[in-house]
Design an enzyme around this catalytic site. Structure first.
Site, PDB file in Angstrom:
ATOM      1  CB  SER A  62     -13.942  26.064 -29.502  1.00 36.26           C
ATOM      2  OG  SER A  62     -14.018  25.138 -30.568  1.00 36.26           O
ATOM      3  CE1 TYR A  71      -6.789  -2.923   9.057  1.00 37.00           C
ATOM      4  CE2 TYR A  71      -5.754  -5.054   8.678  1.00 37.00           C
ATOM      5  CZ  TYR A  71      -5.957  -3.739   8.302  1.00 37.00           C
ATOM      6  OH  TYR A  71      -5.340  -3.234   7.183  1.00 37.00           O
ATOM      7  CE  LYS A 131     -19.045  27.155 -27.667  1.00 40.29           C
ATOM      8  NZ  LYS A 131     -18.825  25.717 -27.910  1.00 40.29           N
ATOM      9  CG  ASN A 134      -4.351  -4.554  13.135  1.00 42.28           C
ATOM     10  OD1 ASN A 134      -3.746  -4.569  12.063  1.00 42.28           O
ATOM     11  ND2 ASN A 134      -4.887  -5.641  13.668  1.00 42.28           N
ATOM     12  CG  ASN A 182     -16.349  26.087 -24.523  1.00 49.75           C
ATOM     13  OD1 ASN A 182     -17.392  26.512 -25.030  1.00 49.75           O
ATOM     14  ND2 ASN A 182     -15.408  25.490 -25.236  1.00 49.75           N
ATOM     15  CD  GLN A 192      -3.034  -2.704   1.722  1.00 46.45           C
ATOM     16  OE1 GLN A 192      -2.397  -3.133   2.681  1.00 46.45           O
ATOM     17  NE2 GLN A 192      -2.811  -3.099   0.482  1.00 46.45           N
ATOM     18  CD  GLU A 236     -18.889  22.582 -19.811  1.00 50.20           C
ATOM     19  OE1 GLU A 236     -17.865  22.021 -20.260  1.00 50.20           O
ATOM     20  OE2 GLU A 236     -19.670  23.241 -20.519  1.00 50.20           O
ATOM     21  CB  SER A 240      -0.925   0.015   1.222  1.00 44.78           C
ATOM     22  OG  SER A 240      -0.171  -0.020   2.424  1.00 44.78           O
ATOM     23  CB  THR A 242     -40.493  26.600  -9.321  1.00 46.98           C
ATOM     24  OG1 THR A 242     -41.583  27.112 -10.095  1.00 46.98           O
ATOM     25  CG2 THR A 242     -40.330  27.428  -8.054  1.00 46.98           C
ATOM     26  CG  HIS A 243     -41.368  22.995 -12.000  1.00 42.41           C
ATOM     27  ND1 HIS A 243     -41.395  21.678 -11.568  1.00 42.41           N
ATOM     28  CD2 HIS A 243     -42.255  23.666 -11.214  1.00 42.41           C
ATOM     29  CE1 HIS A 243     -42.270  21.563 -10.588  1.00 42.41           C
ATOM     30  NE2 HIS A 243     -42.792  22.748 -10.339  1.00 42.41           N
ATOM     31  CE  LYS A 248      -4.658   3.324   5.364  1.00 46.57           C
ATOM     32  NZ  LYS A 248      -5.423   2.057   5.202  1.00 46.57           N
TER      33      LYS A 248
END
Length: 463
Positions: free
Chosen positions: A282, A322, A288, A115, A290, A327, A295, A28, A160-161, A330
């Site tokens: 772009s 344990y 463009k 442990n 963006n 392991q 995003e 690990s 709303t909506h 993490k």
């Protein structure tokens, strides 16, 4: 791995080391080396306690503590050679400590196990990450407060909506996110209180026969107390799950806001302009701009949600105490924490830099019959109509305006009186969007005075 290397780790139980596949699945160190600072802090506290209780000598404890600082400086300086043969951060640090100080290093592991060691290290790391997340959220809240204060009186459509509903203020909309992210701060703070107990001294699972002082190590590491049950201490990962739960809700809030910024910055809305620092162009369309930062925030949130589900899945079938499955705890948490902090920083930057298009906001606020509810309220308040009747009259007026291709304020009084003869000229006072938002003076409402009061409250609370 040679037989001698295997015996160095496992003593006499195993005659031969694992093959390459076992070494790869078992190691690990590739990810848990991030726990180096916490591992060394825990070991230094443990060594000091062992000396205080007379379990090891003061001389050995001093050598261990100073040697660990040397190891830490090598790790932080990038000169430390991590070994997958030594599996994890704990064995890597201990092996290097032996090279630095010799035989006293072998006394460090008295009265503890990997442990309780990893449980302590991980808990310390998550606690640090909670503090970082709270700091990131607070910075975002301060950016939102600046936007809210500047636009406390700017009108915009409330939806709303995703349909125009009623006019609100820009400041009110910003303050909605302040409240959301403040709850996120509270969730992280609550999780921190619950997790601030120390597993160190639980050893493998049953405690230890050495006369250790768990309260001493807990205090040294900033914990409120030792964990009360050794089985629970080594097998609990609730603290990580709570962190991921709080992170997931915070991430959901970030994604909702990111979605609004994507919509608002479009040519169809033009509600906001994002700075060049948080936009891209772009490769083929020169016009463009963006909203890529928004995003990417929206997309990265899936990794945080995924980490939450993944760790739940790891833990759901584990008997006490344990198991090596843990392991796998993490990497999920590390990835979620990294992406949460990145998303918070990107959102804070976007909010600080973005410019609200006040004329576009106001034009949109006045469209879509957004003051229809104000008209219905006026019919109730001034003419004494039951609300259901007022709702019907207003709906008829909206239909009339829609038929004529105009908005409610553009209907003449005579046209309104064809629907209900008692309507008077003062009705037009409530049909303006500025009058509408100014009238919403209830606590938590969108009126500019209410927005400014909420901004002031939060500034005082944050200090």
């Amino acid at each position: 791995m040679t037989k001698d290397q295997s015996n160095a780790m496992w003593g006499g139980r195993f005659a031969a080391g694992p093959d390459a596949i076992m070494e790869a699945i078992n190691a690990s160190i590739g990810f848990d080396k991030r726990l180096a600072a916490q591992d060394i802090a825990g070991s230094r506290a443990h060594a000091a306690m062992l000396a205080a209780r007379g379990i090891i000598s003061d001389t050995d404890a001093k050598a261990i503590r100073e040697g660990l600082l040397t190891v830490l400086s090598e790790i932080e300086g990038g000169t430390f050679a991590f070994s997958t043969a030594l599996e994890d951060i704990h064995m890597n640090v201990e092996a290097r400590l032996k090279e630095v100080i010799g035989d006293p290093a072998g006394r460090l592991h008295t009265a503890r196990s990997r442990n309780d060691q990893v449980a302590t290290d991980f808990r310390l790391w998550v606690r640090d990450q909670i503090d970082a997340a709270v700091g990131g959220i607070e910075a975002l809240i301060r950016a939102l407060l600046a936007q809210a204060e500047a636009g406390a009186g700017w009108v915009m459509p409330g939806f709303t909506h995703l349909q125009t509903a009623q006019p609100v203020t820009w400041g009110h909309h910003m303050m909605a996110y302040v409240e959301m992210f403040a709850r996120d701060m509270g969730r992280f703070a609550d999780a921190r209180v619950r997790m601030n107990e120390c597993p160190l001294g639980a050893a493998a699972l049953a405690g230890t026969s050495f006369p250790i002082d768990r309260h001493m190590t807990a205090e040294a590491l900033g914990f409120d107390r030792p964990m009360a049950n050794s089985l629970d201490a080594v097998s609990d990962r609730d603290f990580a799950l709570e962190f991921l739960g709080a992170a997931s809700i915070c991430a959901m809030h970030l994604s909702r806001f990111a979605e609004e910024l994507v919509i608002w910055s479009s040519a169809q809305f033009r509600f906001v302009t994002l700075s060049d620092r948080f936009s891209t162009g772009s490769s083929i369309m020169p016009q463009k701009k963006n909203p890529d930062a928004a995003e990417l925030i929206r997309a990265k949130i899936g990794r945080i949600f995924g980490a939450n589900v993944a760790l739940m899945t790891v833990m759901k079938g584990l008997p006490l105490a344990y198991s090596k499955d843990m392991q796998e705890d993490k990497e999920q948490v590390f990835d979620a924490a990294d992406n949460l902090m990145l998303a918070l920083a990107a959102m804070e930057g976007m909010v600080r830099d973005m410019t609200a298009n006040r004329p576009a906001l106001e034009a949109a606020a006045a469209s879509g019959f957004s003051t229809a509810t104000d008209l219905a309220d006026w019919l109730v308040r001034v003419l004494g109509m039951p609300f259901r009747q007022a709702h019907h009259v207003t709906g008829t007026l909206v239909a009339l305006a829609e038929q004529k291709g105009c908005d409610l304020p553009e209907l003449s009084l005579a046209e309104m009186q064809t629907v209900h003869s008692d309507i008077r000229v003062e009705v037009f006072d409530v049909l303006g969007v500025h009058n509408s938002v100014a009238s919403r003076i209830s606590y938590g409402g969108t009126a500019p005075e209410q927005v400014r009061a909420q901004v002031a409250r939060w500034r005082e609370q944050l200090g």
